[in-house]
Design a protein around this motif. Structure first.
Motif, PDB file in Angstrom:
ATOM      1  N   ALA A  26      42.310 -40.648 -23.659  1.00  0.00           N
ATOM      2  CA  ALA A  26      43.208 -40.286 -24.748  1.00  0.00           C
ATOM      3  C   ALA A  26      42.548 -40.712 -26.045  1.00  0.00           C
ATOM      4  O   ALA A  26      41.924 -41.764 -26.117  1.00  0.00           O
ATOM      5  N   PRO A  27      42.659 -39.888 -27.077  1.00  0.00           N
ATOM      6  CA  PRO A  27      42.001 -40.233 -28.337  1.00  0.00           C
ATOM      7  C   PRO A  27      42.613 -41.473 -28.977  1.00  0.00           C
ATOM      8  O   PRO A  27      43.818 -41.647 -28.982  1.00  0.00           O
ATOM      9  N   VAL A  28      41.751 -42.330 -29.479  1.00  0.00           N
ATOM     10  CA  VAL A  28      42.211 -43.507 -30.215  1.00  0.00           C
ATOM     11  C   VAL A  28      42.461 -43.103 -31.654  1.00  0.00           C
ATOM     12  O   VAL A  28      43.481 -43.419 -32.232  1.00  0.00           O
ATOM     13  N   ASP A  29      41.528 -42.367 -32.236  1.00  0.00           N
ATOM     14  CA  ASP A  29      41.650 -41.944 -33.623  1.00  0.00           C
ATOM     15  C   ASP A  29      40.711 -40.763 -33.845  1.00  0.00           C
ATOM     16  O   ASP A  29      39.503 -40.901 -33.680  1.00  0.00           O
ATOM     17  N   ASP A  30      41.248 -39.619 -34.187  1.00  0.00           N
ATOM     18  CA  ASP A  30      40.450 -38.427 -34.454  1.00  0.00           C
ATOM     19  C   ASP A  30      39.415 -38.154 -33.357  1.00  0.00           C
ATOM     20  O   ASP A  30      38.243 -37.938 -33.628  1.00  0.00           O
ATOM     21  N   HIS A  31      39.852 -38.213 -32.115  1.00  0.00           N
ATOM     22  CA  HIS A  31      39.010 -37.919 -30.959  1.00  0.00           C
ATOM     23  C   HIS A  31      37.857 -38.905 -30.777  1.00  0.00           C
ATOM     24  O   HIS A  31      36.838 -38.574 -30.193  1.00  0.00           O
ATOM     25  N   ASN A  32      38.011 -40.106 -31.269  1.00  0.00           N
ATOM     26  CA  ASN A  32      37.058 -41.180 -30.969  1.00  0.00           C
ATOM     27  C   ASN A  32      37.627 -41.957 -29.791  1.00  0.00           C
ATOM     28  O   ASN A  32      38.765 -42.396 -29.829  1.00  0.00           O
ATOM     29  N   TYR A  33      36.831 -42.112 -28.748  1.00  0.00           N
ATOM     30  CA  TYR A  33      37.311 -42.759 -27.529  1.00  0.00           C
ATOM     31  C   TYR A  33      36.670 -44.129 -27.364  1.00  0.00           C
ATOM     32  O   TYR A  33      35.485 -44.292 -27.622  1.00  0.00           O
ATOM     33  N   LEU A  34      37.463 -45.074 -26.943  1.00  0.00           N
ATOM     34  CA  LEU A  34      36.977 -46.412 -26.637  1.00  0.00           C
ATOM     35  C   LEU A  34      37.293 -46.673 -25.170  1.00  0.00           C
ATOM     36  O   LEU A  34      38.435 -46.917 -24.810  1.00  0.00           O
ATOM     37  N   LEU A  35      36.280 -46.563 -24.323  1.00  0.00           N
ATOM     38  CA  LEU A  35      36.467 -46.713 -22.887  1.00  0.00           C
ATOM     39  C   LEU A  35      35.503 -47.732 -22.322  1.00  0.00           C
ATOM     40  O   LEU A  35      34.432 -47.970 -22.877  1.00  0.00           O
ATOM     41  N   THR A  36      35.882 -48.325 -21.199  1.00  0.00           N
ATOM     42  CA  THR A  36      34.993 -49.213 -20.469  1.00  0.00           C
ATOM     43  C   THR A  36      34.593 -48.525 -19.171  1.00  0.00           C
ATOM     44  O   THR A  36      35.168 -47.501 -18.793  1.00  0.00           O
ATOM     45  N   GLU A  37      33.621 -49.087 -18.463  1.00  0.00           N
ATOM     46  CA  GLU A  37      33.239 -48.552 -17.157  1.00  0.00           C
ATOM     47  C   GLU A  37      34.447 -48.557 -16.213  1.00  0.00           C
ATOM     48  O   GLU A  37      34.653 -47.607 -15.456  1.00  0.00           O
ATOM     49  N   GLU A  38      35.245 -49.600 -16.287  1.00  0.00           N
ATOM     50  CA  GLU A  38      36.418 -49.709 -15.421  1.00  0.00           C
ATOM     51  C   GLU A  38      37.430 -48.610 -15.736  1.00  0.00           C
ATOM     52  O   GLU A  38      38.067 -48.058 -14.839  1.00  0.00           O
ATOM     53  N   ASP A  39      37.596 -48.280 -17.029  1.00  0.00           N
ATOM     54  CA  ASP A  39      38.505 -47.198 -17.417  1.00  0.00           C
ATOM     55  C   ASP A  39      38.061 -45.872 -16.817  1.00  0.00           C
ATOM     56  O   ASP A  39      38.866 -45.132 -16.256  1.00  0.00           O
ATOM     57  N   ILE A  40      36.775 -45.585 -16.931  1.00  0.00           N
ATOM     58  CA  ILE A  40      36.235 -44.332 -16.407  1.00  0.00           C
ATOM     59  C   ILE A  40      36.418 -44.266 -14.892  1.00  0.00           C
ATOM     60  O   ILE A  40      36.848 -43.246 -14.345  1.00  0.00           O
ATOM     61  N   LEU A  41      36.118 -45.361 -14.204  1.00  0.00           N
ATOM     62  CA  LEU A  41      36.261 -45.377 -12.743  1.00  0.00           C
ATOM     63  C   LEU A  41      37.718 -45.204 -12.317  1.00  0.00           C
ATOM     64  O   LEU A  41      38.005 -44.510 -11.343  1.00  0.00           O
ATOM     65  N   ARG A  42      38.640 -45.815 -13.030  1.00  0.00           N
ATOM     66  CA  ARG A  42      40.061 -45.666 -12.707  1.00  0.00           C
ATOM     67  C   ARG A  42      40.473 -44.201 -12.862  1.00  0.00           C
ATOM     68  O   ARG A  42      41.151 -43.636 -12.005  1.00  0.00           O
ATOM     69  N   ASP A  43      40.031 -43.570 -13.948  1.00  0.00           N
ATOM     70  CA  ASP A  43      40.359 -42.160 -14.161  1.00  0.00           C
ATOM     71  C   ASP A  43      39.713 -41.277 -13.090  1.00  0.00           C
ATOM     72  O   ASP A  43      40.344 -40.356 -12.576  1.00  0.00           O
ATOM     73  N   LEU A  44      38.461 -41.566 -12.745  1.00  0.00           N
ATOM     74  CA  LEU A  44      37.792 -40.800 -11.692  1.00  0.00           C
ATOM     75  C   LEU A  44      38.522 -40.948 -10.363  1.00  0.00           C
ATOM     76  O   LEU A  44      38.633 -39.985  -9.600  1.00  0.00           O
ATOM     77  N   THR A  45      39.021 -42.139 -10.091  1.00  0.00           N
ATOM     78  CA  THR A  45      39.772 -42.373  -8.853  1.00  0.00           C
ATOM     79  C   THR A  45      41.035 -41.525  -8.835  1.00  0.00           C
ATOM     80  O   THR A  45      41.353 -40.881  -7.829  1.00  0.00           O
ATOM     81  N   ILE A  46      41.740 -41.497  -9.956  1.00  0.00           N
ATOM     82  CA  ILE A  46      42.966 -40.693 -10.047  1.00  0.00           C
ATOM     83  C   ILE A  46      42.645 -39.215  -9.876  1.00  0.00           C
ATOM     84  O   ILE A  46      43.284 -38.506  -9.106  1.00  0.00           O
ATOM     85  N   PHE A  47      41.626 -38.729 -10.580  1.00  0.00           N
ATOM     86  CA  PHE A  47      41.256 -37.323 -10.488  1.00  0.00           C
ATOM     87  C   PHE A  47      40.741 -36.989  -9.091  1.00  0.00           C
ATOM     88  O   PHE A  47      41.065 -35.940  -8.542  1.00  0.00           O
ATOM     89  N   SER A  48      39.922 -37.855  -8.529  1.00  0.00           N
ATOM     90  CA  SER A  48      39.320 -37.597  -7.224  1.00  0.00           C
ATOM     91  C   SER A  48      40.378 -37.479  -6.141  1.00  0.00           C
ATOM     92  O   SER A  48      40.208 -36.722  -5.181  1.00  0.00           O
ATOM     93  N   ASP A  49      41.451 -38.228  -6.283  1.00  0.00           N
ATOM     94  CA  ASP A  49      42.530 -38.169  -5.304  1.00  0.00           C
ATOM     95  C   ASP A  49      43.117 -36.762  -5.248  1.00  0.00           C
ATOM     96  O   ASP A  49      43.568 -36.312  -4.198  1.00  0.00           O
ATOM     97  N   GLU A  50      43.103 -36.049  -6.375  1.00  0.00           N
ATOM     98  CA  GLU A  50      43.626 -34.693  -6.432  1.00  0.00           C
ATOM     99  C   GLU A  50      42.602 -33.670  -5.938  1.00  0.00           C
ATOM    100  O   GLU A  50      42.962 -32.585  -5.527  1.00  0.00           O
ATOM    101  N   VAL A  51      41.317 -33.995  -6.012  1.00  0.00           N
ATOM    102  CA  VAL A  51      40.253 -33.031  -5.728  1.00  0.00           C
ATOM    103  C   VAL A  51      39.701 -33.177  -4.319  1.00  0.00           C
ATOM    104  O   VAL A  51      39.509 -32.197  -3.606  1.00  0.00           O
ATOM    105  N   PHE A  52      39.415 -34.417  -3.900  1.00  0.00           N
ATOM    106  CA  PHE A  52      38.732 -34.655  -2.636  1.00  0.00           C
ATOM    107  C   PHE A  52      39.710 -34.991  -1.524  1.00  0.00           C
ATOM    108  O   PHE A  52      40.641 -35.762  -1.720  1.00  0.00           O
TER     109      PHE A  52
END
Length: 81
Positions: A26-52
């Protein structure tokens, strides 16, 4: 568009609209994103559950996707500085 892809995209959009979804893309400000490796992995886990149709295991900075046919994939995340 493929039916499965369309279903996943609709689910992703629904979850992005839901503040309680746990997704961090989700954008923090004008489409600038502040993410960590853990954030990306959590999102991938959520998405992967729907795909795989597979078992998912989280590792530090990686996600293991284990399919029933014996294939195992390791999706790793590392920020490029």
């Amino acid at each position: 568009m493929d039916t499965k892809v369309e279903q996943v995209m609709l689910e992703v959009l629904r979850r992005l609209e839901d503040d309680d979804s746990g997704l961090t893309i989700a954008p923090v400000d004008d489409h600038n994103y502040l993410l960590t490796e853990e954030d990306i992995l959590r999102d991938l886990t959520i998405f992967s559950d729907e795909v795989f149709d597979a078992d998912l295991e989280e590792e530090p900075s990686a996600l293991l996707v284990k399919f029933r046919n014996g294939q195992v994939f390791r999706i790793s995340v590392k920020e490029k500085l």
